[in-house]
Scaffold this motif. Structure first.
Motif, PDB file in Angstrom:
ATOM      1  N   VAL A 245      14.960 -27.563 -50.977  1.00 41.12           N
ATOM      2  CA  VAL A 245      15.117 -28.884 -51.599  1.00 41.12           C
ATOM      3  C   VAL A 245      14.613 -30.008 -50.700  1.00 41.12           C
ATOM      4  O   VAL A 245      14.337 -31.104 -51.178  1.00 41.12           O
ATOM      5  CB  VAL A 245      16.585 -29.145 -51.985  1.00 41.12           C
ATOM      6  N   SER A 246      14.495 -29.740 -49.394  1.00 46.41           N
ATOM      7  CA  SER A 246      13.968 -30.777 -48.506  1.00 46.41           C
ATOM      8  C   SER A 246      13.478 -30.138 -47.216  1.00 46.41           C
ATOM      9  O   SER A 246      13.842 -29.003 -46.878  1.00 46.41           O
ATOM     10  CB  SER A 246      15.023 -31.839 -48.190  1.00 46.41           C
ATOM     11  N   ILE A 247      12.647 -30.889 -46.505  1.00 49.25           N
ATOM     12  CA  ILE A 247      12.145 -30.450 -45.206  1.00 49.25           C
ATOM     13  C   ILE A 247      12.162 -31.644 -44.260  1.00 49.25           C
ATOM     14  O   ILE A 247      11.875 -32.775 -44.673  1.00 49.25           O
ATOM     15  CB  ILE A 247      10.718 -29.855 -45.333  1.00 49.25           C
ATOM     16  N   ALA A 248      12.543 -31.393 -43.017  1.00 50.48           N
ATOM     17  CA  ALA A 248      12.590 -32.453 -42.006  1.00 50.48           C
ATOM     18  C   ALA A 248      11.807 -31.987 -40.785  1.00 50.48           C
ATOM     19  O   ALA A 248      11.905 -30.821 -40.378  1.00 50.48           O
ATOM     20  CB  ALA A 248      14.024 -32.776 -41.620  1.00 50.48           C
ATOM     21  N   ALA A 269      10.221 -27.642 -37.832  1.00 50.58           N
ATOM     22  CA  ALA A 269      10.463 -27.931 -39.247  1.00 50.58           C
ATOM     23  C   ALA A 269      11.753 -27.249 -39.674  1.00 50.58           C
ATOM     24  O   ALA A 269      11.921 -26.043 -39.489  1.00 50.58           O
ATOM     25  CB  ALA A 269       9.303 -27.427 -40.096  1.00 50.58           C
ATOM     26  N   THR A 270      12.671 -28.020 -40.238  1.00 51.91           N
ATOM     27  CA  THR A 270      13.943 -27.488 -40.726  1.00 51.91           C
ATOM     28  C   THR A 270      14.015 -27.694 -42.229  1.00 51.91           C
ATOM     29  O   THR A 270      13.855 -28.819 -42.718  1.00 51.91           O
ATOM     30  CB  THR A 270      15.127 -28.187 -40.054  1.00 51.91           C
ATOM     31  N   VAL A 271      14.243 -26.596 -42.949  1.00 47.14           N
ATOM     32  CA  VAL A 271      14.270 -26.634 -44.406  1.00 47.14           C
ATOM     33  C   VAL A 271      15.714 -26.480 -44.887  1.00 47.14           C
ATOM     34  O   VAL A 271      16.459 -25.637 -44.378  1.00 47.14           O
ATOM     35  CB  VAL A 271      13.392 -25.521 -45.012  1.00 47.14           C
ATOM     36  N   THR A 272      16.105 -27.297 -45.848  1.00 42.69           N
ATOM     37  CA  THR A 272      17.409 -27.188 -46.488  1.00 42.69           C
ATOM     38  C   THR A 272      17.211 -26.604 -47.878  1.00 42.69           C
ATOM     39  O   THR A 272      16.310 -27.028 -48.613  1.00 42.69           O
ATOM     40  CB  THR A 272      18.092 -28.557 -46.591  1.00 42.69           C
ATOM     41  N   PHE A 273      18.049 -25.612 -48.218  1.00 45.63           N
ATOM     42  CA  PHE A 273      17.919 -24.911 -49.490  1.00 45.63           C
ATOM     43  C   PHE A 273      18.978 -25.388 -50.485  1.00 45.63           C
ATOM     44  O   PHE A 273      19.917 -26.105 -50.125  1.00 45.63           O
ATOM     45  CB  PHE A 273      18.024 -23.402 -49.274  1.00 45.63           C
ATOM     46  N   ALA A 304       3.390 -32.701 -44.351  1.00 43.92           N
ATOM     47  CA  ALA A 304       3.729 -31.297 -44.141  1.00 43.92           C
ATOM     48  C   ALA A 304       4.506 -30.771 -45.335  1.00 43.92           C
ATOM     49  O   ALA A 304       5.406 -31.451 -45.842  1.00 43.92           O
ATOM     50  CB  ALA A 304       4.552 -31.133 -42.867  1.00 43.92           C
ATOM     51  N   ALA A 305       4.171 -29.560 -45.790  1.00 45.40           N
ATOM     52  CA  ALA A 305       4.820 -28.979 -46.971  1.00 45.40           C
ATOM     53  C   ALA A 305       5.258 -27.546 -46.688  1.00 45.40           C
ATOM     54  O   ALA A 305       4.673 -26.846 -45.849  1.00 45.40           O
ATOM     55  CB  ALA A 305       3.867 -29.017 -48.157  1.00 45.40           C
ATOM     56  N   TYR A 306       6.299 -27.124 -47.417  1.00 51.16           N
ATOM     57  CA  TYR A 306       6.821 -25.762 -47.307  1.00 51.16           C
ATOM     58  C   TYR A 306       7.123 -25.278 -48.710  1.00 51.16           C
ATOM     59  O   TYR A 306       7.725 -26.003 -49.507  1.00 51.16           O
ATOM     60  CB  TYR A 306       8.101 -25.747 -46.470  1.00 51.16           C
ATOM     61  N   GLY A 315       7.484 -20.546 -54.085  1.00 53.35           N
ATOM     62  CA  GLY A 315       8.094 -21.304 -55.165  1.00 53.35           C
ATOM     63  C   GLY A 315       7.676 -22.754 -55.091  1.00 53.35           C
ATOM     64  O   GLY A 315       6.698 -23.103 -54.416  1.00 53.35           O
ATOM     65  N   PRO A 316       8.426 -23.636 -55.747  1.00 56.21           N
ATOM     66  CA  PRO A 316       8.081 -25.061 -55.738  1.00 56.21           C
ATOM     67  C   PRO A 316       8.132 -25.615 -54.317  1.00 56.21           C
ATOM     68  O   PRO A 316       9.104 -25.391 -53.593  1.00 56.21           O
ATOM     69  CB  PRO A 316       9.163 -25.698 -56.617  1.00 56.21           C
ATOM     70  N   PRO A 317       7.112 -26.360 -53.872  1.00 55.92           N
ATOM     71  CA  PRO A 317       7.082 -26.855 -52.494  1.00 55.92           C
ATOM     72  C   PRO A 317       7.928 -28.105 -52.306  1.00 55.92           C
ATOM     73  O   PRO A 317       8.210 -28.838 -53.249  1.00 55.92           O
ATOM     74  CB  PRO A 317       5.600 -27.167 -52.286  1.00 55.92           C
ATOM     75  N   VAL A 318       8.313 -28.316 -51.064  1.00 57.06           N
ATOM     76  CA  VAL A 318       8.916 -29.577 -50.640  1.00 57.06           C
ATOM     77  C   VAL A 318       8.051 -30.116 -49.512  1.00 57.06           C
ATOM     78  O   VAL A 318       7.395 -29.361 -48.794  1.00 57.06           O
ATOM     79  CB  VAL A 318      10.374 -29.401 -50.165  1.00 57.06           C
ATOM     80  N   SER A 319       8.028 -31.426 -49.369  1.00 61.94           N
ATOM     81  CA  SER A 319       7.151 -32.001 -48.348  1.00 61.94           C
ATOM     82  C   SER A 319       7.803 -33.198 -47.684  1.00 61.94           C
ATOM     83  O   SER A 319       8.787 -33.758 -48.180  1.00 61.94           O
ATOM     84  CB  SER A 319       5.814 -32.418 -48.975  1.00 61.94           C
ATOM     85  N   THR A 320       7.234 -33.594 -46.578  1.00 57.10           N
ATOM     86  CA  THR A 320       7.671 -34.784 -45.855  1.00 57.10           C
ATOM     87  C   THR A 320       6.480 -35.373 -45.129  1.00 57.10           C
ATOM     88  O   THR A 320       5.411 -34.755 -45.051  1.00 57.10           O
ATOM     89  CB  THR A 320       8.804 -34.454 -44.863  1.00 57.10           C
TER      90      THR A 320
END
Length: 572
Positions: A245-248, A269-273, A304-306, A315-320
């Protein structure tokens, strides 16, 4: 004679009944009011049954039926249950009665999940340790955000923990650890108190998907009466996948020299699910939708995207977005504003960690322009522990060369030191004891250097009789009270203390290092004592912390300093 025959017939009937029921999965443990020898024989038959595999249920014989001293005197990591091995695709179910001192939240059950059944083995490592009060720690996969609990405020005083401590006294606990073949351990702990309150805590974390894992209970001012243990098939054969849902991004370079293509540097990069968990992800899985032009100077934007789910599917990407500045080559550095701490007190000869807080360094570039160099782009050397004028080396490693400057400092030797200069100090590291005569005060002046990570990485004071300054209240010869600088304490003498302070909690931890701290322990002579912290931060800001009315023995009072993740240089 007639009574003996009746007992004999009763025993025979019980034995035949028990033998007939050995293969029944639904058989529950039972107690009967009968002579000791008869109960012993029945318990022996039940133990045989407990060790049998009856289809889906594998019963486990419990060797240590009472874990920990029954007066709840067991100190942390000294009393343990049996090891319970949990193969992959199996669920461990154990039941026990919890008992504790009721003094602290953690004086109840604790469970450790490890890789082998030998705490002394060289290869021993813990996946995680969970306390019953919804707290824990573990390896790199441990995530405290995954702990969930339903602990209620039953008395309506906006404090769930006094209710928790009451409910846990004599609570019947069912603990299940599901070693899922998906490579995760799922923990569900249900405690039912004598007051009828049900407390449920859950947690899950990655573990080996194939190798056995091992669980065991640990006492800490508590003890447990074990009731049953068995293995069942895992209930979790598949884990529901969740999307990010987000990336930092943290740690990205603030600027890079022109021609250097590494705009990522040491970033993480830290991803929150969607399930609330978060984890650092491999930089190889990061895609860059906008790549900056590193051949020209100026502020550049990086996108940057994940796009992987928690299970690693696309799946659907998140970016910052983050920015950096591309600059000309750095030709020189100069300190334009000194750091807040320019005088360091020391005692040991170990090199001292430089604190750059407040420091401003200007960089001069190849085109003659200048700008402030961010701390993240600099490297700081250690300070030599020697009285007089010293300096800290400041370096910038550029694309073609390294440029340096220094920050001048003054070092003053103290009279003693508590703790390690590299901040590796474990709890509880303490000073020598100071006597405080009846009707007098003891003043201790020190400088605290801290890792600045937590409020408790600062001084604490233990008070008690001579030889009775153990900060563990459950150990032999415990202190009367231990009081921290951050408005927190424990011990029998602490219960009636009055606490006052004027801290700004938002900045407390970040301002500890370099503080001058004057601690005054006052023995009033009437079996009470006060402890006062007068604190002057390195930036000149002042605060205080006071504990009034600590119960002590005025005829025999000593005190000692205790710390963790910090070191104290005593000057008076």
């Amino acid at each position: 004679m007639k009574i003996s025959k009746l007992i004999w017939f009763a025993w025979c009937a019980a034995v035949f009944a028990a033998i007939a029921l050995v293969g029944c999965e639904g058989l529950e443990p039972y107690e009967i009011d009968s002579p000791d020898d008869l109960q012993h024989k029945i318990d022996s038959i039940a133990a045989i049954k407990d060790g049998m595999n009856t289809g889906d249920t594998t019963y486990i014989t419990i060797s240590t039926t009472i874990v920990g001293a029954e007066d709840n005197s067991a100190v942390w990591w000294t009393s343990f249950s049996d090891y319970f091995t949990i193969p992959a695709n199996k669920l461990l179910h154990i039941e026990f009665v919890n008992n504790g001192t009721g003094v602290n939240n953690w004086n109840n059950w604790n469970v450790a999940v490890a890789n082998v059944a030998d705490r002394e083995a060289e290869e021993y490592a813990e996946y995680f340790v969970l306390r019953s009060d919804a707290y824990g720690w573990g390896n790199a996969d441990y995530d405290g955000n995954m702990i969930d609990q339903n602990y209620p405020d039953t008395n309506g005083d906006d404090d769930i923990w006094n209710d928790f401590r009451e409910t846990m006294q004599g609570a019947y606990v069912t603990l299940e650890i599901d070693h899922s073949p998906t490579g995760n351990a799922f923990v569900t702990a249900t405690a039912v108190g004598k007051n009828g309150t049900e407390l449920v805590m859950t947690y899950n974390q990655p573990v080996s998907a194939t190798a056995d894992i091992v669980a065991f209970l640990v006492c800490d001012g508590s003890h447990f009466v074990m009731k049953k243990a068995y293995l069942l098939p895992s209930r979790v054969t598949a884990v529901e996948d969740v999307n990010p849902v987000s990336i930092a991004i943290t740690g990205a370079p603030a600027f890079v020299e022109k021609g250097d293509e590494n705009f990522w540097g040491n970033a993480v990069a830290t991803v929150t699910f969607a399930d609330g968990s978060s984890a650092p992800v491999d930089s190889a899985d990061i895609s860059f939708n906008v790549i900056p032009d590193m051949t020209t100077t100026g502020v550049k934007t990086v996108v940057a995207a994940y796009s992987k789910t928690k299970q690693g599917k696309y799946g659907p990407p998140v970016s910052t977005v983050y920015t950096l500045e591309v600059t000309n080559a750095v030709t020189s550095l100069a300190v334009t504003t000194p750091p807040i701490i320019t005088t360091y007190y020391y005692f040991n000869n170990a090199p001292i960690t430089f604190n750059p807080k407040g420091l401003e360094v200007a960089a001069t570039y190849s085109d003659g322009s200048t700008g402030v160099m961010p701390h993240e782009s600099l490297q700081f050397g250690k300070i030599t522990a020697a009285t007089g004028t010293q300096s800290a080396l400041i370096s910038y490693v550029g694309a073609t060369k390294t440029v340096t400057t220094t920050a001048p400092l003054t070092l003053v030797k103290g009279t003693s030191q508590v703790g390690a200069t590299d901040f590796s100090t474990p709890w509880p590291t303490s000073s020598n004891a100071y006597t405080v005569a009846s009707g007098s005060s003891r003043v201790i002046t020190l400088y605290c250097y801290s890792n600045n990570l937590n409020n408790w990485n600062s001084p604490s004071v233990a008070v008690g009789k001579a030889g009775n300054l153990n900060v563990d209240m459950l150990a032999a010869n415990p202190a009367s009270a231990v009081v921290r600088m951050d408005n927190f304490g424990w011990g029998p003498g602490y219960a009636g203390a009055v606490l006052t302070s004027n801290w700004n909690w938002a900045t407390f931890a970040s301002n500890i290092s370099g503080s001058k701290i004057v601690i005054t322990v006052t023995n009033h002579g009437n079996n009470t004592a006060d402890i006062l912290y007068n604190v002057t931060y390195a930036n000149g800001e002042t605060h205080f912390q006071k504990y009034a009315g600590i119960t002590v023995d005025s005829s025999d009072l000593t005190c000692a300093l205790v710390t963790e993740g910090a070191y104290l240089v005593i000057v008076d």
